[in-house]
Motif scaffolding. Structure first.
Motif, PDB file in Angstrom:
ATOM      1  N   ILE A  70       0.855  -1.183   0.000  1.00 26.73           N
ATOM      2  CA  ILE A  70       0.000   0.000   0.000  1.00 26.73           C
ATOM      3  C   ILE A  70       0.894   1.236   0.000  1.00 26.73           C
ATOM      4  CG2 ILE A  70      -0.214   0.045   2.530  1.00 26.73           C
ATOM      5  CD1 ILE A  70      -3.089   1.084   2.151  1.00 26.73           C
ATOM      6  N   SER A  71       0.500   2.248  -0.749  1.00 28.30           N
ATOM      7  CA  SER A  71       1.260   3.486  -0.802  1.00 28.30           C
ATOM      8  C   SER A  71       0.293   4.646  -1.039  1.00 28.30           C
ATOM      9  CB  SER A  71       2.318   3.434  -1.912  1.00 28.30           C
ATOM     10  OG  SER A  71       1.699   3.262  -3.184  1.00 28.30           O
ATOM     11  N   ARG A  72       0.806   5.862  -0.845  1.00 32.11           N
ATOM     12  CA  ARG A  72      -0.045   7.027  -1.067  1.00 32.11           C
ATOM     13  C   ARG A  72       0.773   8.172  -1.617  1.00 32.11           C
ATOM     14  NH1 ARG A  72      -2.903   8.270   4.308  1.00 32.11           N
ATOM     15  NH2 ARG A  72      -3.642  10.131   3.204  1.00 32.11           N
ATOM     16  N   ASP A  73       0.096   9.056  -2.327  1.00 29.67           N
ATOM     17  CA  ASP A  73       0.704  10.273  -2.844  1.00 29.67           C
ATOM     18  C   ASP A  73      -0.174  11.424  -2.359  1.00 29.67           C
ATOM     19  OD1 ASP A  73       1.566  12.472  -4.297  1.00 29.67           O
ATOM     20  OD2 ASP A  73       1.966  11.316  -6.102  1.00 29.67           O
ATOM     21  N   ASN A  74       0.266  12.096  -1.315  1.00 28.57           N
ATOM     22  CA  ASN A  74      -0.556  13.154  -0.729  1.00 28.57           C
ATOM     23  C   ASN A  74      -0.639  14.396  -1.619  1.00 28.57           C
ATOM     24  OD1 ASN A  74      -1.275  11.622   1.468  1.00 28.57           O
ATOM     25  ND2 ASN A  74       0.243  12.526   2.850  1.00 28.57           N
ATOM     26  N   ALA A  75       0.280  14.535  -2.535  1.00 28.42           N
ATOM     27  CA  ALA A  75       0.216  15.663  -3.471  1.00 28.42           C
ATOM     28  C   ALA A  75      -0.886  15.447  -4.519  1.00 28.42           C
ATOM     29  CB  ALA A  75       1.553  15.842  -4.165  1.00 28.42           C
ATOM     30  N   LYS A  76      -1.165  14.177  -4.802  1.00 26.15           N
ATOM     31  CA  LYS A  76      -2.179  13.842  -5.813  1.00 26.15           C
ATOM     32  C   LYS A  76      -3.460  13.302  -5.203  1.00 26.15           C
ATOM     33  CE  LYS A  76       1.186  12.811  -9.431  1.00 26.15           C
ATOM     34  NZ  LYS A  76       1.692  11.803 -10.398  1.00 26.15           N
ATOM     35  N   ASN A  77      -3.517  13.206  -3.882  1.00 24.49           N
ATOM     36  CA  ASN A  77      -4.697  12.674  -3.187  1.00 24.49           C
ATOM     37  C   ASN A  77      -5.076  11.281  -3.681  1.00 24.49           C
ATOM     38  OD1 ASN A  77      -4.778  15.097  -1.835  1.00 24.49           O
ATOM     39  ND2 ASN A  77      -6.812  15.688  -2.506  1.00 24.49           N
ATOM     40  N   THR A  78      -4.075  10.426  -3.752  1.00 28.43           N
ATOM     41  CA  THR A  78      -4.330   9.059  -4.190  1.00 28.43           C
ATOM     42  C   THR A  78      -3.691   8.048  -3.243  1.00 28.43           C
ATOM     43  OG1 THR A  78      -2.395   9.044  -5.621  1.00 28.43           O
ATOM     44  CG2 THR A  78      -4.470   9.684  -6.636  1.00 28.43           C
ATOM     45  N   VAL A  79      -4.311   6.904  -3.155  1.00 25.36           N
ATOM     46  CA  VAL A  79      -3.752   5.765  -2.427  1.00 25.36           C
ATOM     47  C   VAL A  79      -3.813   4.568  -3.369  1.00 25.36           C
ATOM     48  CG1 VAL A  79      -5.971   5.217  -1.344  1.00 25.36           C
ATOM     49  CG2 VAL A  79      -3.845   4.382  -0.325  1.00 25.36           C
TER      50      VAL A  79
END
Length: 117
Positions: A70-79
């Motif tokens: 599992i990972s996330r990109d808080n700049a793109k609002n995606t998980v």
């Protein structure tokens, strides 16, 4: 309002890989932990993976450890959920979930993953 939209599901052969994504909107994404759940036919919904708000801590159910990430990109609002070495038992509808409070959250609509030869 809170909106979670999953994508990336499909049909894959055993041993194959898929990457699920969840696009979030309507809330301060970077402040909240996120989860992936799954529900197979005739079974209860199962927690698959969790990631903290900053992405610094992750956890997995035993059956997917070493295969899913599992990972996330808080700049793109995606998980995302990277799924490798898929097995027929991984067949399920996969749901994105935003942990908004200890006892309340929001669900996406789900994406079907089918592992079959």
């Amino acid at each position: 309002q809170v909106q979670l939209v999953e994508s990336g599901g499909g049909l894959v052969q055993p041993g194959g890989s898929l990457r699920l994504s969840c696009a979030a909107s309507g809330f301060a994404f970077s402040r909240y932990a996120m989860r992936w759940y799954r529900q197979a036919p005739g079974k209860e919904r199962e927690l698959v993976a969790t990631i903290t708000a900053t992405g610094g801590i992750t956890s997995y159910t035993d059956s997917v450890k070493g295969r899913f990430t599992i990972s996330r990109d808080n700049a793109k609002n995606t998980v995302s959920l990277q799924m490798n070495s898929l097995k027929p038992d991984d067949t399920a509808v996969y749901y994105c979930y935003a942990v908004l409070t200890v006892s309340f959250g929001s669900w996406g609509q789900g994406t079907q993953v089918t592992v079959s030869s």
